[in-house]
Enzyme design. Structure first.
Site, short mmCIF file in Angstrom:
data_model
loop_
_atom_site.label_atom_id
_atom_site.label_comp_id
_atom_site.label_asym_id
_atom_site.label_seq_id
_atom_site.Cartn_x
_atom_site.Cartn_y
_atom_site.Cartn_z
N ARG A 2 0.64 -1.14 -0.14
CA ARG A 2 0.61 -0.05 0.45
C ARG A 2 0.83 1.48 -0.14
O ARG A 2 2.38 1.39 0.65
CB ARG A 2 -0.86 0.02 1.41
CG ARG A 2 -2.29 -0.89 0.91
CD ARG A 2 -2.70 -0.35 3.08
NE ARG A 2 -2.09 -1.06 3.74
CZ ARG A 2 -1.89 -0.45 4.15
NH1 ARG A 2 -1.92 0.81 4.41
NH2 ARG A 2 -1.17 -1.02 5.85
N TYR A 40 -1.65 -3.34 -6.69
CA TYR A 40 -1.72 -3.88 -5.46
C TYR A 40 -2.69 -4.23 -4.66
O TYR A 40 -3.44 -3.47 -4.21
CB TYR A 40 -0.59 -3.40 -4.57
CG TYR A 40 0.35 -4.29 -3.23
CD1 TYR A 40 0.30 -5.31 -2.69
CD2 TYR A 40 -1.23 -3.31 -2.30
CE1 TYR A 40 0.10 -5.44 -1.69
CE2 TYR A 40 -0.82 -4.05 -1.06
CZ TYR A 40 -0.34 -4.94 -0.81
OH TYR A 40 -0.44 -5.61 0.56
N LYS A 96 -9.51 -1.99 2.08
CA LYS A 96 -9.29 -0.94 2.83
C LYS A 96 -10.46 0.42 2.37
O LYS A 96 -10.35 0.86 3.41
CB LYS A 96 -7.62 -0.39 2.29
CG LYS A 96 -6.88 -1.69 2.83
CD LYS A 96 -6.96 -2.07 4.21
CE LYS A 96 -5.97 -3.02 5.05
NZ LYS A 96 -6.56 -4.02 6.10
N HIS A 150 -10.45 -2.52 11.72
CA HIS A 150 -9.33 -3.32 11.55
C HIS A 150 -8.93 -3.97 12.16
O HIS A 150 -7.70 -3.90 13.57
CB HIS A 150 -8.04 -1.90 11.39
CG HIS A 150 -6.55 -2.68 10.60
ND1 HIS A 150 -5.34 -2.72 10.71
CD2 HIS A 150 -7.29 -4.40 9.33
CE1 HIS A 150 -4.79 -3.80 9.34
NE2 HIS A 150 -5.54 -3.66 8.93
N SER A 210 -1.19 -3.89 10.40
CA SER A 210 -0.55 -4.56 9.20
C SER A 210 0.57 -5.72 9.53
O SER A 210 1.27 -5.24 9.63
CB SER A 210 -0.51 -3.88 7.67
OG SER A 210 -1.31 -3.46 8.04
N CYS A 267 0.70 -7.65 11.96
CA CYS A 267 1.27 -8.14 13.44
C CYS A 267 0.49 -9.47 13.71
O CYS A 267 0.86 -9.02 14.89
CB CYS A 267 1.12 -6.52 13.73
SG CYS A 267 2.25 -5.46 13.91
N ASP A 289 -8.93 -9.35 9.26
CA ASP A 289 -7.91 -7.98 8.97
C ASP A 289 -9.71 -6.88 9.50
O ASP A 289 -9.19 -6.18 9.59
CB ASP A 289 -8.68 -7.70 7.12
CG ASP A 289 -7.16 -7.09 7.04
OD1 ASP A 289 -6.93 -6.57 7.88
OD2 ASP A 289 -7.33 -6.45 6.36
N ARG A 344 2.06 -12.07 -0.63
CA ARG A 344 0.70 -12.45 -0.17
C ARG A 344 -0.18 -13.96 -0.80
O ARG A 344 0.05 -14.64 -2.30
CB ARG A 344 -0.52 -11.04 -0.91
CG ARG A 344 0.08 -10.09 0.00
CD ARG A 344 -0.43 -9.51 1.40
NE ARG A 344 0.21 -8.30 2.07
CZ ARG A 344 -0.57 -7.74 2.99
NH1 ARG A 344 -1.91 -8.35 3.50
NH2 ARG A 344 -0.02 -6.88 3.30
N GLY A 375 0.28 -20.23 18.74
CA GLY A 375 -0.47 -20.72 19.82
C GLY A 375 -0.47 -20.25 20.95
O GLY A 375 -2.04 -20.75 21.53
N ASN A 394 -0.61 -17.69 22.15
CA ASN A 394 -0.97 -16.74 22.44
C ASN A 394 -2.65 -17.16 22.78
O ASN A 394 -3.30 -16.25 23.68
CB ASN A 394 -1.16 -15.98 21.49
CG ASN A 394 -0.44 -15.19 21.37
OD1 ASN A 394 1.02 -15.34 21.80
ND2 ASN A 394 -0.23 -14.79 19.65
C1 OXD Z 1 -2.86 -4.77 5.55
C2 OXD Z 1 -3.36 -6.16 4.12
O1 OXD Z 1 -2.32 -4.07 4.52
O2 OXD Z 1 -4.75 -6.24 5.34
O3 OXD Z 1 -3.55 -4.36 5.92
O4 OXD Z 1 -3.70 -6.18 3.45
MN MN Z 2 -4.63 -5.11 6.89
#
Ligand code: OXD
Ligand code: MN
Length: 597
Positions: A69, A197, A206, A226, A248, A250, A275, A367, A492, A494
């Site tokens: 992005r 992209y 988004k 998000h 994003s 994470c 997401d 991705r 896992g 977590n």
């Molecule tokens: C982001 C995605 O960049 O979900 O947050 O693709």
């Molecule tokens: Mn995202």
């Protein structure tokens, strides 16, 4: 061909501007999917992966400078700059339209213009919204067919209504010099040009489901976030639903598909989204969530049977890979794959690669795009038009220092403050430097479609409409020791943190009050079966008032950038934190002197 007059009129307008060779409506059928794939194989937009080993899987290589992005080229075009806020780039709507219309002019000559009606959210749901994307990219059509409920289903739901988001996309010449992603909240429209992209080009994601939806949510009394959504069922207990906002790359996808560790028998986790969550107050005073998407657009590097077995299984079939490496047997590979680096491969840019190469084989933001229903942990509630009731909300970020593994807010208002002060080290999901600490309130900094401080006010308002709001927690899986090694095993494991969170929501679980909120007491986390030393646990849970004194100052400077828009309740929480930190520092000074004397 659409019966809808408003749609036909708009399509005609764009056709005259962009002058494509032909116009094709997307019906969402398997036959149309197959013929688009065939065309993409001929043009090179897709490369066939090994169909014996990975049926229905393809590789796409994007332009080398079109891999993430581009936030600096993303604009919110409100009549007044202040409405977009300092969190957004702004362009006057008329200027944006003039600038982009010039770029669309004749841009589809020699190309096909595709019209993709799509639905965000489950069928027959008050949560759901209809969009139509016009694009000249077949790759975008295929991805939209995975990521949304596209084609006839959306057209049927739209009927004769004019209430749909007009999403216009053209690859243009793919030059970052002529790349713009512009949002027009007042017109319910997005114009994007110059990028193929994901977040720049799959406009349901988004652009519609976060930026425009957050604006709509403010008007209509709901939240577009998000956030992942997952269901957690303790042994013998009821399923509880949790959402989590993380910036994003994470770990939202990993958390959403968490597999309970063997040392926690009887626990079950189901996935609703990885997401985006749309959340609305229900008649019972609880907050309900749906996932507006129908697929997963996940970060590939680091995905393995160890980190995310459900995702690994899910991406063996019917998956479009973007910018991963290719092995000699035509299967994909990436850094962090279970298999060791291949002796030779083709990298994400189509160049020969060996383990001795200095460049990565897969792009760090490569991705996968995969239908949600392929995920083994998918929840039976994914299509529930009423959504699922949320028990807890997490705000998480990537922080090596300062922020403990988990802590609980004292109230909804305090929880909103925790979200508003979220900051995280940057990742490869957006262009720019990786690993730099930046403020990312509610993990929405790049996605809030209006002034971020007004958005906090909206959060506070939504909380007032809830008699039984979700409890809000902050988490940080990424704290490191002095050698930069992660202290917490993550993935896992977590679930151990989630177990404590659910206990807290049930009025149980033991916690201690700290300056920032309530952290687990040393024995409160279930650590049976993991090897975590006492000092490591202490470091994970440490709240150091001196470090927080610094954070408090940074927060103040951040709030100042929003001027008078910052709600009084946020200032109140900030002052409370500052006072607590000051008191704690004073008493630890005193303590230190006592000992030293
Ligand atoms: C982001 C995605 O960049 O979900 O947050 O693709
Ligand atoms: Mn995202």
């Amino acid at each position: 061909m659409a019966e809808n007059e408003a749609l036909r009129g708009w399509v005609d307008e764009v056709r005259k501007l962009a002058t494509p060779d032909q116009v094709v409506y997307c019906d969402g059928s398997p036959g149309q999917w197959d013929s688009l794939v065939k065309e993409c194989l001929l043009t090179g937009e897709l490369i066939e992966l090994n169909q014996q080993k990975m049926p229905g899987c393809y590789l796409h290589r994007s332009a080398a400078h079109d891999v993430a992005r581009t936030e600096h080229l993303t604009f919110v075009c409100t009549p007044e700059k202040e409405a977009a806020g300092p969190n957004n780039n702004w362009m006057a709507p008329a200027d944006a339209r003039t600038k982009l219309a010039a770029l669309y002019q004749g841009a589809m000559k020699g190309r096909t213009m595709y019209v993709i009606p799509f639905m965000m959210g489950p069928p027959n749901s008050r949560f759901s919204k209809i969009g139509v994307e016009i694009t000249d990219s077949k790759y975008v059509v295929l991805n939209m067919m995975i990521m949304t409920r596209a084609g006839k289903i959306a057209l049927d739901q739209l009927g004769t209504s004019n209430d749909f988001t007009r999403c216009l996309h053209s690859l243009g010449d793919l030059s970052p010099e002529r790349r713009f992603i512009c949002h027009f909240p007042a017109d319910n429209a997005v114009w994007s040009v110059g990028s193929g992209y994901g977040g720049n080009a799959l406009l349901g994601k988004k652009c519609l489901a976060l930026r425009l939806a957050s604006y709509l949510g403010q008007k209509e009394g709901w939240l577009a976030e998000h956030m992942l959504i997952l269901g957690v069922q303790p042994p013998g207990g009821e399923v509880q639903y949790i959402t989590g906002a993380f910036p994003s790359a994470c770990g939202k996808t990993n958390l959403a598909m968490l597999v309970p560790p063997p040392s926690m028998p009887g626990w079950k986790v189901t996935t609703i989204g990885d997401d985006i969550a749309w959340l609305r107050p229900g008649d019972d005073g609880r907050l309900y969530a749906v996932n507006p998407e129908a697929g997963f657009f996940g970060v590939v590097p680091g995905t393995s049977r160890k980190t995310n077995p459900n995702a690994m299984e899910m991406i063996q079939t019917n998956t479009i890979y973007t910018n991963v490496a290719l092995r000699p047997d035509n299967t994909p590979w990436w850094e962090g794959h279970d298999d060791p680096p291949p002796a030779k491969a083709i990298d994400w840019q189509g160049r020969p690669w060996t383990p001795a190469s200095t460049d990565k084989a897969a792009h760090p933001n490569s991705r996968f795009t995969t239908p949600a229903k392929q995920c083994a942990s998918i929840s039976p509630e994914i299509d529930n038009p009423n959504g699922v009731p949320i028990t807890a909300m997490l705000f998480g970020a990537r922080r090596q220092r300062v922020v403990p593994l988990v802590y609980q807010s004292r109230s909804w208002q305090h929880g909103v403050f925790l979200g508003a002060t979220l900051s995280s080290e940057t990742t490869a999901a957006a262009t720019g430097k990786v690993g730099v600490l930046r403020r990312d309130p509610m993990a929405m900094l790049p996605f809030a479609g209006y002034n971020m401080a007004d958005y906090w006010a909206h959060w506070l308002k939504v909380g007032k409409a809830l008699s039984d709001p979700p409890r809000i927690f902050r988490t940080n899986w990424f704290r490191t020791d002095e050698n930069g090694k992660y202290l917490w095993p993550g993935f896992g494991e977590n679930l151990r943190v989630i177990k404590w969170i659910l206990e807290r929501c049930a009025g149980k679980g033991s916690a201690m009050d700290t300056v920032i909120g309530e952290t687990p007491t040393p024995g409160a986390l279930d650590l049976k079966g993991i090897d975590l030393s006492g000092p490591a646990l202490a470091k994970l849970l440490l709240v150091d008032p001196a470090e927080w004194a610094e954070a408090v100052q940074g927060q103040e400077q951040f709030f100042e950038t929003f001027g008078l828009h910052v709600p009084e309740a946020i200032h109140t929480e900030h002052k409370r934190l500052a006072q607590r930190v000051q008191d704690a520092s004073a008493s630890s000074d005193l303590h230190g002197r006592d000992h030293g004397a």
